[in-house]
Design a protein around this motif. Structure first.
Motif, mmCIF file in Angstrom:
data_model
loop_
_atom_site.group_PDB
_atom_site.id
_atom_site.type_symbol
_atom_site.label_atom_id
_atom_site.label_comp_id
_atom_site.label_asym_id
_atom_site.label_seq_id
_atom_site.Cartn_x
_atom_site.Cartn_y
_atom_site.Cartn_z
ATOM 1 N N ILE A 122 -13.918 -3.514 -9.084
ATOM 2 C CA ILE A 122 -12.989 -3.211 -10.180
ATOM 3 C C ILE A 122 -12.331 -1.854 -9.968
ATOM 4 O O ILE A 122 -11.120 -1.690 -10.166
ATOM 5 C CB ILE A 122 -13.728 -3.256 -11.529
ATOM 6 N N VAL A 123 -13.119 -0.855 -9.556
ATOM 7 C CA VAL A 123 -12.579 0.490 -9.350
ATOM 8 C C VAL A 123 -11.511 0.481 -8.263
ATOM 9 O O VAL A 123 -10.438 1.096 -8.409
ATOM 10 C CB VAL A 123 -13.715 1.469 -8.984
ATOM 11 N N GLN A 124 -11.752 -0.237 -7.178
ATOM 12 C CA GLN A 124 -10.807 -0.190 -6.068
ATOM 13 C C GLN A 124 -9.569 -1.045 -6.323
ATOM 14 O O GLN A 124 -8.486 -0.718 -5.835
ATOM 15 C CB GLN A 124 -11.512 -0.618 -4.790
ATOM 16 N N VAL A 125 -9.705 -2.119 -7.116
ATOM 17 C CA VAL A 125 -8.510 -2.856 -7.512
ATOM 18 C C VAL A 125 -7.687 -2.026 -8.496
ATOM 19 O O VAL A 125 -6.453 -2.057 -8.472
ATOM 20 C CB VAL A 125 -8.878 -4.227 -8.119
ATOM 21 N N THR A 126 -8.366 -1.255 -9.336
ATOM 22 C CA THR A 126 -7.656 -0.307 -10.204
ATOM 23 C C THR A 126 -6.897 0.711 -9.363
ATOM 24 O O THR A 126 -5.762 1.081 -9.692
ATOM 25 C CB THR A 126 -8.649 0.418 -11.134
ATOM 26 N N GLY A 127 -7.504 1.156 -8.266
ATOM 27 C CA GLY A 127 -6.810 2.063 -7.357
ATOM 28 C C GLY A 127 -5.559 1.434 -6.762
ATOM 29 O O GLY A 127 -4.556 2.124 -6.530
ATOM 30 N N GLN A 128 -5.589 0.124 -6.548
ATOM 31 C CA GLN A 128 -4.393 -0.567 -6.063
ATOM 32 C C GLN A 128 -3.280 -0.531 -7.105
ATOM 33 O O GLN A 128 -2.102 -0.355 -6.766
ATOM 34 C CB GLN A 128 -4.736 -2.009 -5.700
ATOM 35 N N PHE A 129 -3.633 -0.700 -8.362
ATOM 36 C CA PHE A 129 -2.633 -0.585 -9.422
ATOM 37 C C PHE A 129 -2.064 0.836 -9.484
ATOM 38 O O PHE A 129 -0.862 1.032 -9.692
ATOM 39 C CB PHE A 129 -3.231 -0.962 -10.777
ATOM 40 N N GLU A 130 -2.935 1.836 -9.311
ATOM 41 C CA GLU A 130 -2.462 3.221 -9.329
ATOM 42 C C GLU A 130 -1.511 3.482 -8.167
ATOM 43 O O GLU A 130 -0.494 4.174 -8.333
ATOM 44 C CB GLU A 130 -3.662 4.168 -9.274
ATOM 45 N N ALA A 131 -1.838 2.950 -6.990
ATOM 46 C CA ALA A 131 -0.943 3.104 -5.839
ATOM 47 C C ALA A 131 0.376 2.387 -6.081
ATOM 48 O O ALA A 131 1.453 2.887 -5.716
ATOM 49 C CB ALA A 131 -1.619 2.559 -4.578
ATOM 50 N N LEU A 132 0.319 1.217 -6.707
ATOM 51 C CA LEU A 132 1.539 0.468 -7.024
ATOM 52 C C LEU A 132 2.417 1.255 -7.995
ATOM 53 O O LEU A 132 3.652 1.302 -7.834
ATOM 54 C CB LEU A 132 1.172 -0.883 -7.630
ATOM 55 N N LEU A 133 1.813 1.873 -8.995
ATOM 56 C CA LEU A 133 2.579 2.672 -9.954
ATOM 57 C C LEU A 133 3.278 3.840 -9.258
ATOM 58 O O LEU A 133 4.426 4.176 -9.578
ATOM 59 C CB LEU A 133 1.643 3.192 -11.056
ATOM 60 N N THR A 134 2.593 4.458 -8.301
ATOM 61 C CA THR A 134 3.201 5.546 -7.542
ATOM 62 C C THR A 134 4.361 5.036 -6.699
ATOM 63 O O THR A 134 5.416 5.684 -6.601
ATOM 64 C CB THR A 134 2.147 6.209 -6.642
ATOM 65 N N THR A 135 4.197 3.866 -6.097
ATOM 66 C CA THR A 135 5.273 3.274 -5.298
ATOM 67 C C THR A 135 6.506 3.007 -6.154
ATOM 68 O O THR A 135 7.640 3.270 -5.730
ATOM 69 C CB THR A 135 4.789 1.971 -4.647
ATOM 70 N N ILE A 136 6.300 2.493 -7.360
ATOM 71 C CA ILE A 136 7.426 2.212 -8.259
ATOM 72 C C ILE A 136 8.112 3.499 -8.697
ATOM 73 O O ILE A 136 9.350 3.595 -8.702
ATOM 74 C CB ILE A 136 6.941 1.423 -9.490
ATOM 75 N N SER A 137 7.319 4.507 -9.041
ATOM 76 C CA SER A 137 7.917 5.769 -9.502
ATOM 77 C C SER A 137 8.675 6.489 -8.390
ATOM 78 O O SER A 137 9.599 7.263 -8.659
ATOM 79 C CB SER A 137 6.822 6.681 -10.066
#
Length: 423
Positions: free
Chosen positions: A221-236
Motif C-alpha cells: 500500500i505504501v509503495q502504490v501510494t508512492g506511485q500516486f505521489e510520483a504521478l501527481l508530480t508528473t502532472i504538476s
C-alpha cells in the motif's frame, strides 16, 4: 525484488515463501518442508491444550478471556500464513508487477525517483516498527514462566492432599505462557520444559507470521501510494516541461507553427499526457489486483483483531497495579492495535492521493489547450472522482474512519465483558 526485499526476507524466514537457496536442492527443500511441518505439528497440541482449558476452567471469565487472545491470535496468524501459501503464485506475481511498475515508470525524473525512494524507506520504517512492537509479546509473555521454572529447579509439586495437589496443578497451568490443560502431569521435568518450549516456539512462529504477512501488504500500500505521489508530480510538472520545449531560439518558430493555442497543442504535450493516463491506469489496475488478494485476508484480520483488542483491554483493567501482568497485556494490546492502525492509516493516505489526481489535472493549463486535450482532461477528472481504495470484504474500508468504528466496537464489547465480570 528491491522494493520488497525486507518483507520477502521476513516471509522466507517465517517459512511462508521458499528462499532462493532452497530451489534446486533436494535436501534443502526437505529441511524447509520439515521446518514448515514442525511449525504446524507443534501448534496442534498447544491449540488442543488451550481449547481444553476452556472446558476445564469454564466459569472463570479471567481465564476464558486470557485464552481467547492466544487462541484467536494463533488461529488468525496461522490462517494468514496458510492463505499466502495457498495464493503464493498470485502474491509473487503482484510483487513482480510492483517492481516492474517501479522500474518502468513513465516520465521518471529526479523528483519521481526521490518520491519512490522515500516510499521504500517509509515502508521499511513501518516494517521495523511492527516487528519491534510484535516481538515484545512473545518476549514479555515468556520471561516470567521461564524465570519461574529456573528458580523452582527440580522441585516437585507438594502432595499433602489430593485437593491441594489438584489446586497446585491448576495454578501451574495458569502460570505458563498461555493457559493450557492437558490430561497429564506436567508439573515435573522434563514434561514442563517441553510444554514451555512448545508454547514459546508457537508464540515465536505466530509473531513471525504476523509481522511477515501484515508488513508486506502494508508495504504494498505504501509503495502504490508512492506511485500516486510520483504521478501527481508528473502532472504538476507537465506545463513546465512543455514550456521548456518552446524556450530559447525555437520559441518564435514554434508559436508561428502552432497558431492559436485553442486549435493546436505543443508537439510534446499529447504524448506527455498519454503517459500520465497510462501510468494512472496502471496504478488503478494494480490496486484492484492487490485488493482482490488482500480483501478477504483483511476482513478476517480486522474481525479477529477486534476480539483480541477487547480481551486485552479487559485483562489490563483486571491487572491494574500488577506491574508484570499489566505490561504483558499492554504489549499484547499494542501488538494487536498496531496492525489495523497501519493498514487504515496508509489506506487513508492512499485514498487521499488518488483523489488528488483530479485536482492536479484540473490545475494544469487545460484552458489554453485544444478541444481534444480538454476532452482527455474531462475523462481523467471523471474517473478520479471515484477514489481508489482498499477494502476488508464489503464491511470495512482501509481508512481512519473505519479504524475509529473498530475502536467503538471494541469499547462496546469491553463494556459488556466488564459488566459480566462485575455481576
Amino acid at each position: 525484488m528491491e522494493s520488497l526485499s525486507l518483507n520477502l526476507r521476513l516471509l522466507e524466514l517465517s517459512g511462508i515463501v521458499e528462499p532462493p537457496f532452497v530451489a534446486g536442492h533436494r535436501w534443502r527443500r526437505s529441511l524447509f518442508s520439515l521446518y514448515m511441518a514442525t511449525s504446524v505439528l507443534i501448534f496442534v497440541p498447544v491449540l488442543l491444550g488451550e481449547l481444553l482449558a476452556f472446558y476445564h476452567f469454564w466459569g472463570d471469565l479471567v481465564v476464558i478471556t486470557n485464552n481467547m487472545f492466544t487462541i484467536v491470535g494463533n488461529l488468525t496468524f496461522y490462517g494468514e500464513a496458510l492463505y499466502i501459501i495457498a495464493r503464493r503464485a498470485e502474491f509473487m506475481r503482484l510483487a513482480g508487477q510492483l517492481q516492474h511498475m517501479l522500474d518502468n515508470m513513465p516520465r521518471a525524473g529526479a523528483k519521481q525517483i526521490e518520491i519512490v525512494g522515500a516510499a521504500m524507506r517509509r515502508s521499511r520504517t513501518l516494517t521495523w516498527s511492527m516487528v519491534v512492537a510484535v516481538y515484545m509479546v512473545p518476549f514479555s509473555w515468556s520471561v516470567a514462566p521461564l524465570f519461574s521454572m529456573l528458580l523452582s529447579g527440580d522441585e516437585d509439586v507438594p502432595q499433602e492432599t489430593p485437593l491441594e495437589a489438584e489446586d497446585d496443578v491448576e495454578e501451574f497451568w495458569k502460570s505458563l505462557i498461555s493457559i493450557m490443560w492437558l490430561p497429564i502431569d506436567a508439573t515435573k521435568s522434563p514434561v514442563k520444559e517441553l510444554v514451555y518450549a512448545g508454547q514459546a516456539f508457537v508464540f515465536l512462529i505466530t509473531a513471525s507470521y504476523y509481522t511477515s504477512v501484515n508488513t508486506v501488504f502494508v508495504s504494498f500500500i505504501v509503495q502504490v501510494t508512492g506511485q500516486f505521489e510520483a504521478l501527481l508530480t508528473t502532472i504538476s510538472d507537465m506545463d513546465q516541461a512543455v514550456r521548456a520545449q518552446m524556450d530559447g531560439t525555437t520559441r518564435g518558430v514554434a508559436l508561428k507553427w502552432l497558431g492559436r493555442s485553442e486549435d493546436r497543442d505543443p508537439h510534446e504535450l499529447h504524448p506527455y499526457f498519454v503517459d500520465v493516463i497510462r501510468h494512472h491506469q496502471a496504478i488503478i489496475t494494480f490496486s484492484r489486483q492487490l485488493n482482490d488478494v488482500l480483501s478477504p485476508l483483511l476482513l478476517f484480520y480486522f474481525f479477529s483483531a477486534q476480539i483480541m483488542m477487547c480481551v486485552m483491554a479487559f485483562q489490563m483493567v483486571l491487572t491494574w497495579g500488577e506491574q508484570n501482568n499489566f505490561l504483558k497485556f499492554f504489549f499484547g494490546l499494542l501488538c494487536v492495535l498496531i496492525g489495523p492502525f497501519f493498514f487504515c492509516w496508509q489506506g487513508n493516505i492512499f485514498i487521499e492521493k488518488s483523489l488528488n489526481v483530479q485536482k492536479a489535472v484540473y490545475n494544469c493549463e487545460w484552458y489554453e489547450r485544444s478541444q481534444g486535450f480538454k476532452k482527455l482532461v474531462l475523462m481523467v477528472i471523471t474517473r478520479t472522482q471515484r477514489p481508489v481504495q482498499f477494502t476488508a470484504g464489503k464491511l470495512y474500508l482501509a481508512s481512519l474512519e473505519s479504524f475509529a468504528k473498530m475502536l467503538n466496537s471494541v469499547y462496546y464489547y469491553f463494556a459488556v465483558l466488564k459488566q459480566l465480570h462485575e455481576e
